[in-house]
Design a protein around this motif. Sequence first.
Motif, PDB file in Angstrom:
ATOM      1  N   THR A  41       0.810  -1.228   0.000  1.00  0.00           N
ATOM      2  CA  THR A  41       0.000   0.000   0.000  1.00  0.00           C
ATOM      3  C   THR A  41       0.840   1.274   0.000  1.00  0.00           C
ATOM      4  N   LEU A  42       0.320   2.256  -0.709  1.00  0.00           N
ATOM      5  CA  LEU A  42       0.884   3.608  -0.694  1.00  0.00           C
ATOM      6  C   LEU A  42      -0.244   4.560  -0.324  1.00  0.00           C
ATOM      7  N   ILE A  43      -0.135   5.221   0.822  1.00  0.00           N
ATOM      8  CA  ILE A  43      -1.181   6.143   1.264  1.00  0.00           C
ATOM      9  C   ILE A  43      -0.949   7.501   0.596  1.00  0.00           C
ATOM     10  N   THR A  44      -1.947   7.975  -0.121  1.00  0.00           N
ATOM     11  CA  THR A  44      -1.836   9.285  -0.777  1.00  0.00           C
ATOM     12  C   THR A  44      -2.228  10.425   0.147  1.00  0.00           C
ATOM     13  N   CYS A  45      -3.204  10.149   1.021  1.00  0.00           N
ATOM     14  CA  CYS A  45      -3.692  11.215   1.902  1.00  0.00           C
ATOM     15  C   CYS A  45      -4.411  10.625   3.106  1.00  0.00           C
ATOM     16  N   LEU A  46      -4.420  11.405   4.169  1.00  0.00           N
ATOM     17  CA  LEU A  46      -5.255  11.067   5.324  1.00  0.00           C
ATOM     18  C   LEU A  46      -6.559  11.838   5.150  1.00  0.00           C
ATOM     19  N   THR A  47      -7.637  11.303   5.674  1.00  0.00           N
ATOM     20  CA  THR A  47      -8.902  12.043   5.617  1.00  0.00           C
ATOM     21  C   THR A  47      -9.517  12.106   7.004  1.00  0.00           C
ATOM     22  N   LEU A  48     -10.335  13.129   7.177  1.00  0.00           N
ATOM     23  CA  LEU A  48     -11.111  13.276   8.409  1.00  0.00           C
ATOM     24  C   LEU A  48     -12.527  12.921   7.996  1.00  0.00           C
ATOM     25  N   GLN A  49     -13.019  11.764   8.390  1.00  0.00           N
ATOM     26  CA  GLN A  49     -14.360  11.377   7.931  1.00  0.00           C
ATOM     27  C   GLN A  49     -15.008  10.359   8.833  1.00  0.00           C
ATOM     28  N   ASP A  50     -16.327  10.269   8.693  1.00  0.00           N
ATOM     29  CA  ASP A  50     -17.087   9.204   9.350  1.00  0.00           C
ATOM     30  C   ASP A  50     -17.939   8.530   8.275  1.00  0.00           C
ATOM     31  N   SER A  51     -18.921   7.757   8.668  1.00  0.00           N
ATOM     32  CA  SER A  51     -19.693   7.022   7.658  1.00  0.00           C
ATOM     33  C   SER A  51     -20.611   7.954   6.863  1.00  0.00           C
ATOM     34  N   CYS A  52     -20.685   9.239   7.259  1.00  0.00           N
ATOM     35  CA  CYS A  52     -21.594  10.177   6.580  1.00  0.00           C
ATOM     36  C   CYS A  52     -20.906  10.966   5.470  1.00  0.00           C
ATOM     37  N   VAL A  60      -0.247  13.396   1.742  1.00  0.00           N
ATOM     38  CA  VAL A  60       1.077  13.144   2.330  1.00  0.00           C
ATOM     39  C   VAL A  60       2.105  13.935   1.520  1.00  0.00           C
ATOM     40  N   GLU A  61       3.325  14.001   2.042  1.00  0.00           N
ATOM     41  CA  GLU A  61       4.438  14.616   1.318  1.00  0.00           C
ATOM     42  C   GLU A  61       4.716  13.798   0.053  1.00  0.00           C
ATOM     43  N   PRO A  62       4.688  14.401  -1.142  1.00  0.00           N
ATOM     44  CA  PRO A  62       4.938  13.613  -2.363  1.00  0.00           C
ATOM     45  C   PRO A  62       6.258  12.844  -2.318  1.00  0.00           C
ATOM     46  N   ASP A  63       7.296  13.398  -1.672  1.00  0.00           N
ATOM     47  CA  ASP A  63       8.583  12.691  -1.621  1.00  0.00           C
ATOM     48  C   ASP A  63       8.519  11.438  -0.761  1.00  0.00           C
ATOM     49  N   LEU A  64       7.664  11.469   0.252  1.00  0.00           N
ATOM     50  CA  LEU A  64       7.486  10.277   1.087  1.00  0.00           C
ATOM     51  C   LEU A  64       6.857   9.168   0.248  1.00  0.00           C
ATOM     52  N   LEU A  65       5.849   9.530  -0.544  1.00  0.00           N
ATOM     53  CA  LEU A  65       5.189   8.544  -1.414  1.00  0.00           C
ATOM     54  C   LEU A  65       6.171   8.015  -2.466  1.00  0.00           C
ATOM     55  N   ALA A  92      -0.776  13.165  -7.582  1.00  0.00           N
ATOM     56  CA  ALA A  92      -1.132  12.564  -8.885  1.00  0.00           C
ATOM     57  C   ALA A  92       0.092  12.573  -9.803  1.00  0.00           C
ATOM     58  N   GLU A  93       0.867  13.662  -9.754  1.00  0.00           N
ATOM     59  CA  GLU A  93       2.065  13.733 -10.605  1.00  0.00           C
ATOM     60  C   GLU A  93       3.111  12.699 -10.169  1.00  0.00           C
ATOM     61  N   ALA A  94       3.246  12.519  -8.862  1.00  0.00           N
ATOM     62  CA  ALA A  94       4.190  11.517  -8.354  1.00  0.00           C
ATOM     63  C   ALA A  94       3.753  10.111  -8.784  1.00  0.00           C
ATOM     64  N   VAL A  95       2.442   9.854  -8.751  1.00  0.00           N
ATOM     65  CA  VAL A  95       1.931   8.546  -9.172  1.00  0.00           C
ATOM     66  C   VAL A  95       2.165   8.349 -10.670  1.00  0.00           C
ATOM     67  N   ALA A  96       1.948   9.416 -11.463  1.00  0.00           N
ATOM     68  CA  ALA A  96       2.191   9.327 -12.912  1.00  0.00           C
ATOM     69  C   ALA A  96       3.653   8.980 -13.182  1.00  0.00           C
ATOM     70  N   GLN A 100       5.143   5.667 -15.113  1.00  0.00           N
ATOM     71  CA  GLN A 100       6.026   5.747 -16.290  1.00  0.00           C
ATOM     72  C   GLN A 100       7.314   4.962 -16.068  1.00  0.00           C
ATOM     73  N   ALA A 101       7.795   4.969 -14.831  1.00  0.00           N
ATOM     74  CA  ALA A 101       9.048   4.268 -14.530  1.00  0.00           C
ATOM     75  C   ALA A 101       8.857   2.755 -14.479  1.00  0.00           C
ATOM     76  N   HIS A 102       7.604   2.307 -14.402  1.00  0.00           N
ATOM     77  CA  HIS A 102       7.344   0.863 -14.307  1.00  0.00           C
ATOM     78  C   HIS A 102       6.294   0.444 -15.331  1.00  0.00           C
TER      79      HIS A 102
END
Length: 276
Positions: A41-52, A60-65, A92-96, A100-102
């Motif tokens: 897994t690669l976490i892109t972001c944390l969210t503040l949410q409930d079931s609603c 997250v920091e793009p360099d960490l990802l 999204a750019e880091a994922v792109a 491309q590298a793989h």
Amino acid sequence: MQYEANSPPLVLAIGGHDPSGGAGIQADIESLAANRAHALTLITCLTLQDSCNVQALRPVEPDLLRGQAELLLEDSPVAAIKIGLLGSLEIAEAVAELLQAHPGIPVVLDPVLAAGGGSDLAEAALLQCIRDQLLPRCDLVTPNIPEALRLSGLDGEAAPARCAEALQASGAKAVLITGTHDPQQAAEISHRLYRPGAPELILPSSRLPGEFHGSGCTLAAAIAARLAWGEPIGLAVEKALDYTWQTLRSAFRSGRCQATPDRLYPLARFATNDDG
Ligand code: PLP
């Protein structure tokens, strides 16, 4: 000790964390495991949410990802990649870049543009990056109807086939448009699969009552698991739709609003304590 004979294929799931456990990376891990694949897994972001609804999102920091992606892809033979919520243009750019590298690894993209509770999760620049940089690397993209319209940039009346054409023109190989958000499909739902060189494949299913959190993640992860096993895309989609429908039929309530799909429903017999 024999490892290889029983090893599940590895699927890299890239997405956000939903602490309520309905959607996001947790949904991916459960769906991948139930479809006999191992999740990296690669976490892109944390969210503040409930079931609603989603209240806030922190990428997250793009360099960490980037760093974690490199570690995983150097260490492990990834058989498929599943992408969900991206959370920011930089991510999204880091994922792109990593796609491309793989080259050569099958990619399934679930374009998460809004939360089930309504919050918008993708600004215009992020949408453009998905179109320009991610779709050309996608073996399959799995929007619902509102997502297909937004991503293709067509007006609200455009037919699914026209949206699919536009997404394929942007580079996606195959497009699965799920019918669950179609207000005209009250009792029966039609999911539509568009593949190059094949006619539109309509996959019907009956509508289940209620609202669910994480059905899109569940479906896309199940398809990625099946592609990782080497199944052809048509069969993978059909089987994953069936699996997802079963998870929704067995859904449970974990909060006040949207129900949680029971992605581990095949294990339900353990709860009944019927094995002695
Ligand atoms: N991923 C995360 C982290 C989310 O927070 C959400 C929606 O809130 C989703 C994915 C998409 O969920 P769904 O499959 O219900 O559209």
